[in-house]
Write a protein that holds these residues in place. Structure first.
Motif, short mmCIF file in Angstrom:
data_model
loop_
_atom_site.label_atom_id
_atom_site.label_comp_id
_atom_site.label_asym_id
_atom_site.label_seq_id
_atom_site.Cartn_x
_atom_site.Cartn_y
_atom_site.Cartn_z
N ASN A 37 10.24 15.63 1.03
CA ASN A 37 9.31 16.73 0.75
C ASN A 37 8.99 16.93 -0.73
O ASN A 37 8.36 17.92 -1.08
N THR A 38 9.41 16.01 -1.59
CA THR A 38 9.11 16.12 -3.02
C THR A 38 8.54 14.81 -3.56
O THR A 38 8.83 13.74 -3.03
N ARG A 39 7.76 14.91 -4.64
CA ARG A 39 7.19 13.72 -5.29
C ARG A 39 8.16 13.08 -6.27
O ARG A 39 8.02 11.92 -6.62
N LYS A 40 9.09 13.88 -6.79
CA LYS A 40 10.01 13.34 -7.80
C LYS A 40 11.37 14.01 -7.67
O LYS A 40 11.53 15.00 -6.97
N GLY A 41 12.32 13.45 -8.40
CA GLY A 41 13.69 13.96 -8.36
C GLY A 41 14.53 13.22 -7.35
O GLY A 41 14.01 12.51 -6.48
N GLY A 101 0.80 -1.22 0.00
CA GLY A 101 0.00 0.00 0.00
C GLY A 101 0.83 1.27 0.00
O GLY A 101 0.37 2.32 -0.45
N ASP A 102 2.07 1.19 0.47
CA ASP A 102 2.95 2.36 0.54
C ASP A 102 3.47 2.78 -0.83
O ASP A 102 3.92 3.91 -0.99
N VAL A 103 3.45 1.88 -1.80
CA VAL A 103 4.09 2.16 -3.09
C VAL A 103 3.08 2.34 -4.23
O VAL A 103 3.45 2.41 -5.39
N ALA A 104 1.81 2.43 -3.91
CA ALA A 104 0.75 2.50 -4.92
C ALA A 104 0.83 3.74 -5.80
O ALA A 104 0.39 3.71 -6.95
N GLN A 105 1.40 4.82 -5.31
CA GLN A 105 1.47 6.07 -6.07
C GLN A 105 2.74 6.20 -6.93
O GLN A 105 2.95 7.21 -7.57
N GLU A 106 3.57 5.17 -6.95
CA GLU A 106 4.80 5.22 -7.74
C GLU A 106 4.50 5.13 -9.23
O GLU A 106 3.65 4.35 -9.65
N VAL A 107 5.21 5.93 -10.03
CA VAL A 107 5.06 5.87 -11.48
C VAL A 107 6.37 5.53 -12.19
O VAL A 107 6.35 5.19 -13.37
N GLU A 108 7.48 5.63 -11.47
CA GLU A 108 8.77 5.43 -12.14
C GLU A 108 9.83 5.06 -11.12
O GLU A 108 9.82 5.54 -9.99
N ILE A 109 10.75 4.20 -11.56
CA ILE A 109 11.96 3.93 -10.79
C ILE A 109 13.11 4.51 -11.60
O ILE A 109 13.24 4.24 -12.80
N VAL A 110 13.92 5.30 -10.95
CA VAL A 110 15.10 5.89 -11.58
C VAL A 110 16.32 5.17 -11.02
O VAL A 110 16.57 5.22 -9.81
N TRP A 111 17.05 4.49 -11.87
CA TRP A 111 18.27 3.80 -11.45
C TRP A 111 19.45 4.72 -11.76
O TRP A 111 19.64 5.13 -12.91
N LEU A 112 20.24 5.03 -10.76
CA LEU A 112 21.44 5.84 -10.93
C LEU A 112 22.61 4.97 -11.35
O LEU A 112 23.60 5.47 -11.88
N GLY A 129 19.22 3.93 -6.59
CA GLY A 129 18.03 4.37 -7.31
C GLY A 129 16.97 4.91 -6.37
O GLY A 129 17.13 4.86 -5.14
N TYR A 130 15.90 5.40 -6.96
CA TYR A 130 14.79 5.96 -6.19
C TYR A 130 13.53 5.94 -7.04
O TYR A 130 13.58 5.71 -8.25
N THR A 131 12.39 6.18 -6.39
CA THR A 131 11.13 6.21 -7.12
C THR A 131 10.62 7.64 -7.25
O THR A 131 10.92 8.50 -6.42
N ASN A 132 9.85 7.86 -8.31
CA ASN A 132 9.10 9.11 -8.48
C ASN A 132 7.62 8.77 -8.33
O ASN A 132 7.19 7.69 -8.72
N LEU A 133 6.89 9.71 -7.78
CA LEU A 133 5.47 9.51 -7.52
C LEU A 133 4.60 10.19 -8.57
O LEU A 133 5.05 11.10 -9.28
N ALA A 134 3.34 9.79 -8.62
CA ALA A 134 2.36 10.42 -9.51
C ALA A 134 2.21 11.90 -9.12
O ALA A 134 2.37 12.26 -7.95
N PRO A 135 1.88 12.76 -10.09
CA PRO A 135 1.76 14.19 -9.81
C PRO A 135 0.76 14.53 -8.71
O PRO A 135 0.92 15.53 -8.01
#
Length: 129
Positions: free
Chosen positions: A36-40, A8-19, A52-58
């Motif tokens: 404090n941010t949804r993405k970046g 349930g914690d990851v339902a808003q994820e839209v992307e995984i960014v691998w560094l 890596g990290y995830t970005n969330l839906a807008p």
């Protein structure tokens, strides 16, 4: 602040960014961080390195209790097996940390899983066999 992610914690994820390319890594550690941010790229304050990290839906909501966003980060600590594959003294020569998952099982909205590869018990077949 971080915690182990639940579905349930990851339902808003839209992307995984691998560094870093995770394909050669047996495991990565995953944590659910409040930021404090949804993405970046989020602030990274652990030893080791951010993989890596995830970005969330807008329109992903903030946490009602903290006002922050819950996003996953993927990282390795200096003593982890992927950093020390030939070291017989590595504490995770077999097995892996509680928060470790096989990066091949990580997807947006899906918590990663442990596999025989992440546990260091996968049979390695030499090339040409």
């Amino acid at each position: 602040m971080s915690a182990l992610p639940q579905e349930g914690d990851v339902a808003q994820e839209v992307e995984i960014v691998w560094l870093e390319d995770p394909s050669d890594l047996d495991y990565v550690r995953q944590a659910l961080d409040k930021v404090n941010t949804r993405k970046g790229k989020p602030r990274y304050e652990r030893d080791g390195r951010l993989i890596g990290y995830t970005n969330l839906a807008p329109k992903a909501p903030r946490s009602a209790d903290s006002g922050l966003f819950a996003r996953r980060t993927f990282y390795l600590l200096p003593h982890d097996r992927p950093n020390r594959p030939d070291d017989p003294e590595c504490p995770y020569k077999v097995g892996s940390p509680l928060e470790a998952v096989d990066p091949r099982t990580v997807a947006p909205g899906a918590v990663g899983e442990k596999t025989s590869r992440s546990q260091g018990t996968a049979e390695i077949v030499p090339a040409g066999s």
